[in-house]
Design a protein around this motif. Sequence first.
Motif, PDB file in Angstrom:
ATOM      1  N   PRO A 144     -11.154  36.156 -33.567  1.00 17.01           N
ATOM      2  CA  PRO A 144     -10.387  35.497 -32.503  1.00 17.01           C
ATOM      3  C   PRO A 144     -10.585  33.986 -32.525  1.00 17.01           C
ATOM      4  CG  PRO A 144     -12.383  36.476 -31.597  1.00 17.01           C
ATOM      5  CD  PRO A 144     -12.337  36.867 -33.049  1.00 17.01           C
ATOM      6  N   ILE A 145      -9.556  33.260 -32.106  1.00 14.59           N
ATOM      7  CA  ILE A 145      -9.688  31.811 -31.920  1.00 14.59           C
ATOM      8  C   ILE A 145     -10.637  31.591 -30.739  1.00 14.59           C
ATOM      9  CG2 ILE A 145      -8.490  29.695 -31.236  1.00 14.59           C
ATOM     10  CD1 ILE A 145      -7.713  30.494 -34.040  1.00 14.59           C
ATOM     11  N   PRO A 146     -11.729  30.858 -30.947  1.00 13.48           N
ATOM     12  CA  PRO A 146     -12.723  30.723 -29.868  1.00 13.48           C
ATOM     13  C   PRO A 146     -12.384  29.638 -28.849  1.00 13.48           C
ATOM     14  CG  PRO A 146     -13.488  29.593 -31.829  1.00 13.48           C
ATOM     15  CD  PRO A 146     -12.150  30.191 -32.185  1.00 13.48           C
ATOM     16  N   LEU A 147     -12.987  29.768 -27.684  1.00 10.18           N
ATOM     17  CA  LEU A 147     -12.974  28.705 -26.683  1.00 10.18           C
ATOM     18  C   LEU A 147     -14.246  27.880 -26.846  1.00 10.18           C
ATOM     19  CD1 LEU A 147     -11.924  30.564 -23.381  1.00 10.18           C
ATOM     20  CD2 LEU A 147     -10.491  29.060 -24.781  1.00 10.18           C
ATOM     21  N   HIS A 148     -14.220  26.658 -26.376  1.00  8.99           N
ATOM     22  CA  HIS A 148     -15.457  25.875 -26.317  1.00  8.99           C
ATOM     23  C   HIS A 148     -16.379  26.531 -25.285  1.00  8.99           C
ATOM     24  CE1 HIS A 148     -18.148  22.480 -25.366  1.00  8.99           C
ATOM     25  NE2 HIS A 148     -17.918  22.121 -26.612  1.00  8.99           N
ATOM     26  N   PRO A 149     -17.699  26.560 -25.532  1.00  7.42           N
ATOM     27  CA  PRO A 149     -18.622  27.222 -24.598  1.00  7.42           C
ATOM     28  C   PRO A 149     -18.460  26.797 -23.135  1.00  7.42           C
ATOM     29  CG  PRO A 149     -19.782  26.634 -26.596  1.00  7.42           C
ATOM     30  CD  PRO A 149     -18.409  26.065 -26.723  1.00  7.42           C
ATOM     31  N   SER A 150     -18.166  25.523 -22.885  1.00 12.30           N
ATOM     32  CA  SER A 150     -17.999  25.077 -21.497  1.00 12.30           C
ATOM     33  C   SER A 150     -16.747  25.674 -20.873  1.00 12.30           C
ATOM     34  CB  SER A 150     -17.943  23.547 -21.423  1.00 12.30           C
ATOM     35  OG  SER A 150     -16.834  23.056 -22.155  1.00 12.30           O
ATOM     36  N   LYS A 151     -15.662  25.787 -21.660  1.00  9.81           N
ATOM     37  CA  LYS A 151     -14.422  26.394 -21.168  1.00  9.81           C
ATOM     38  C   LYS A 151     -14.623  27.899 -20.932  1.00  9.81           C
ATOM     39  CE  LYS A 151     -10.758  24.839 -20.823  1.00  9.81           C
ATOM     40  NZ  LYS A 151      -9.618  24.775 -21.753  1.00  9.81           N
ATOM     41  N   GLN A 162      -9.854  34.999 -23.713  1.00  8.00           N
ATOM     42  CA  GLN A 162      -8.736  35.951 -23.736  1.00  8.00           C
ATOM     43  C   GLN A 162      -8.386  36.371 -25.164  1.00  8.00           C
ATOM     44  OE1 GLN A 162      -8.380  32.744 -22.836  1.00  8.00           O
ATOM     45  NE2 GLN A 162      -6.975  31.958 -24.397  1.00  8.00           N
ATOM     46  N   ALA A 163      -8.536  35.466 -26.143  1.00 10.55           N
ATOM     47  CA  ALA A 163      -8.231  35.819 -27.535  1.00 10.55           C
ATOM     48  C   ALA A 163      -9.206  36.878 -28.050  1.00 10.55           C
ATOM     49  CB  ALA A 163      -8.289  34.574 -28.422  1.00 10.55           C
ATOM     50  N   ASN A 166     -17.794  36.201 -33.734  1.00 11.63           N
ATOM     51  CA  ASN A 166     -18.370  34.871 -33.936  1.00 11.63           C
ATOM     52  C   ASN A 166     -18.131  34.334 -35.346  1.00 11.63           C
ATOM     53  OD1 ASN A 166     -19.584  34.739 -31.262  1.00 11.63           O
ATOM     54  ND2 ASN A 166     -20.969  36.331 -31.999  1.00 11.63           N
ATOM     55  N   GLY A 167     -16.996  34.673 -35.920  1.00 11.68           N
ATOM     56  CA  GLY A 167     -16.670  34.156 -37.249  1.00 11.68           C
ATOM     57  C   GLY A 167     -16.309  32.680 -37.222  1.00 11.68           C
ATOM     58  N   LEU A 168     -15.841  32.229 -36.070  1.00 11.21           N
ATOM     59  CA  LEU A 168     -15.406  30.843 -35.898  1.00 11.21           C
ATOM     60  C   LEU A 168     -15.998  30.325 -34.592  1.00 11.21           C
ATOM     61  CD1 LEU A 168     -13.416  28.925 -37.462  1.00 11.21           C
ATOM     62  CD2 LEU A 168     -11.617  29.738 -35.925  1.00 11.21           C
ATOM     63  N   ALA A 169     -16.375  29.051 -34.572  1.00 10.67           N
ATOM     64  CA  ALA A 169     -16.943  28.449 -33.355  1.00 10.67           C
ATOM     65  C   ALA A 169     -16.159  27.203 -32.981  1.00 10.67           C
ATOM     66  CB  ALA A 169     -18.409  28.086 -33.585  1.00 10.67           C
ATOM     67  N   ARG A 170     -16.050  26.964 -31.691  1.00 11.47           N
ATOM     68  CA  ARG A 170     -15.395  25.737 -31.200  1.00 11.47           C
ATOM     69  C   ARG A 170     -16.503  24.752 -30.872  1.00 11.47           C
ATOM     70  NH1 ARG A 170      -9.613  26.433 -29.020  1.00 11.47           N
ATOM     71  NH2 ARG A 170      -8.916  24.293 -28.807  1.00 11.47           N
ATOM     72  N   LEU A 182      -8.197  37.579 -40.654  1.00 12.76           N
ATOM     73  CA  LEU A 182      -6.968  37.597 -39.856  1.00 12.76           C
ATOM     74  C   LEU A 182      -7.309  37.032 -38.483  1.00 12.76           C
ATOM     75  CD1 LEU A 182      -3.960  38.493 -39.737  1.00 12.76           C
ATOM     76  CD2 LEU A 182      -4.765  40.686 -38.818  1.00 12.76           C
ATOM     77  N   LEU A 183      -6.763  35.875 -38.170  1.00 13.82           N
ATOM     78  CA  LEU A 183      -7.034  35.225 -36.886  1.00 13.82           C
ATOM     79  C   LEU A 183      -6.192  35.845 -35.781  1.00 13.82           C
ATOM     80  CD1 LEU A 183      -7.076  31.533 -38.162  1.00 13.82           C
ATOM     81  CD2 LEU A 183      -9.063  32.821 -37.366  1.00 13.82           C
ATOM     82  N   VAL A 184      -6.719  35.815 -34.553  1.00 16.53           N
ATOM     83  CA  VAL A 184      -6.000  36.351 -33.397  1.00 16.53           C
ATOM     84  C   VAL A 184      -5.987  35.310 -32.285  1.00 16.53           C
ATOM     85  CG1 VAL A 184      -5.983  38.103 -31.570  1.00 16.53           C
ATOM     86  CG2 VAL A 184      -6.580  38.757 -33.902  1.00 16.53           C
ATOM     87  N   ASP A 185      -4.825  35.106 -31.685  1.00 13.29           N
ATOM     88  CA  ASP A 185      -4.718  34.218 -30.521  1.00 13.29           C
ATOM     89  C   ASP A 185      -3.688  34.786 -29.554  1.00 13.29           C
ATOM     90  OD1 ASP A 185      -5.452  32.086 -28.963  1.00 13.29           O
ATOM     91  OD2 ASP A 185      -4.628  30.536 -30.283  1.00 13.29           O
ATOM     92  N   ASP A 186      -3.656  34.240 -28.352  1.00 12.92           N
ATOM     93  CA  ASP A 186      -2.683  34.719 -27.368  1.00 12.92           C
ATOM     94  C   ASP A 186      -1.297  34.151 -27.637  1.00 12.92           C
ATOM     95  OD1 ASP A 186      -3.609  32.199 -26.696  1.00 12.92           O
ATOM     96  OD2 ASP A 186      -3.683  32.564 -24.539  1.00 12.92           O
ATOM     97  N   ILE A 187      -1.224  32.834 -27.949  1.00  8.69           N
ATOM     98  CA  ILE A 187       0.062  32.173 -28.144  1.00  8.69           C
ATOM     99  C   ILE A 187       0.045  31.349 -29.424  1.00  8.69           C
ATOM    100  CG2 ILE A 187       1.822  30.712 -27.051  1.00  8.69           C
ATOM    101  CD1 ILE A 187       0.039  30.811 -24.508  1.00  8.69           C
TER     102      ILE A 187
END
Length: 225
Positions: A109-116, A124-125, A143-147, A186-191
């Motif tokens: 999944p596309i990650p959010l920044h920890p503060s967000k 949500q992703a 945790n394949g990708l980190a913001r 395979l990346l996943v995002d909401d939009i």
Amino acid sequence: MHTWIKNLTGLLNLFLQSHCPLCQRATSQEFCHNCTRQLQKCQRQDPISLWQEPIPVFGWGEYGGPVKRAIAAMKYENQPQIARPLGHWLGEAWLLNSPSRDSRPVVVPIPLHPSKQKQRKYNQAALIAQSFCEITGLKLKLNGLARVRETEAQFGLSVSKREKNLANAFAVGQEFSDRPPNVPVLLVDDIYTTGATARSAVQTLRQYGIVVLGLVAVATAVKDG
């Protein structure tokens, strides 16, 4: 006696029902029957129309109307349960229309920044990706990708400002930094809108030598063709 049990059961069912986050009707599901029907009308006829280089995109629905409302409620109105049906529908569409049937990618999944994420309490992703994997049977790497850099909201920014906003926003996550995957990601995002987020994420992974198959999204704002 039977009447009393029937009445009690009816009362319990009433209390157990929640409200549809889109119309507030009582429902035992994430959405009421009417809103589910309206959402499914937004499903794309050709979800692989955007599956092309440089970043292949698979989109379940069009970003507008009830789908836009559902995603907004999921992200900004503390309705994480909405991710479950959206992820399931995305997974079902992938199984039926997968452009890469011989590939068994790992899902990130596309990650959010920890503060967000701390503010929202969930990503949500990641929730969509979990439901997507329940249906497809693909392996999930949360945790394949980190913001690593906090960015401002993309909404309202020009294409060039979106690109600048997301420059160096991502890093390879804990699960891949020690051992990169030997299968595509395979990346996943909401939009998926302008693609700035996807491009930044893909660039980060590819710089590390990780093959990216593409991105799947619940909704795309890009027209077919």
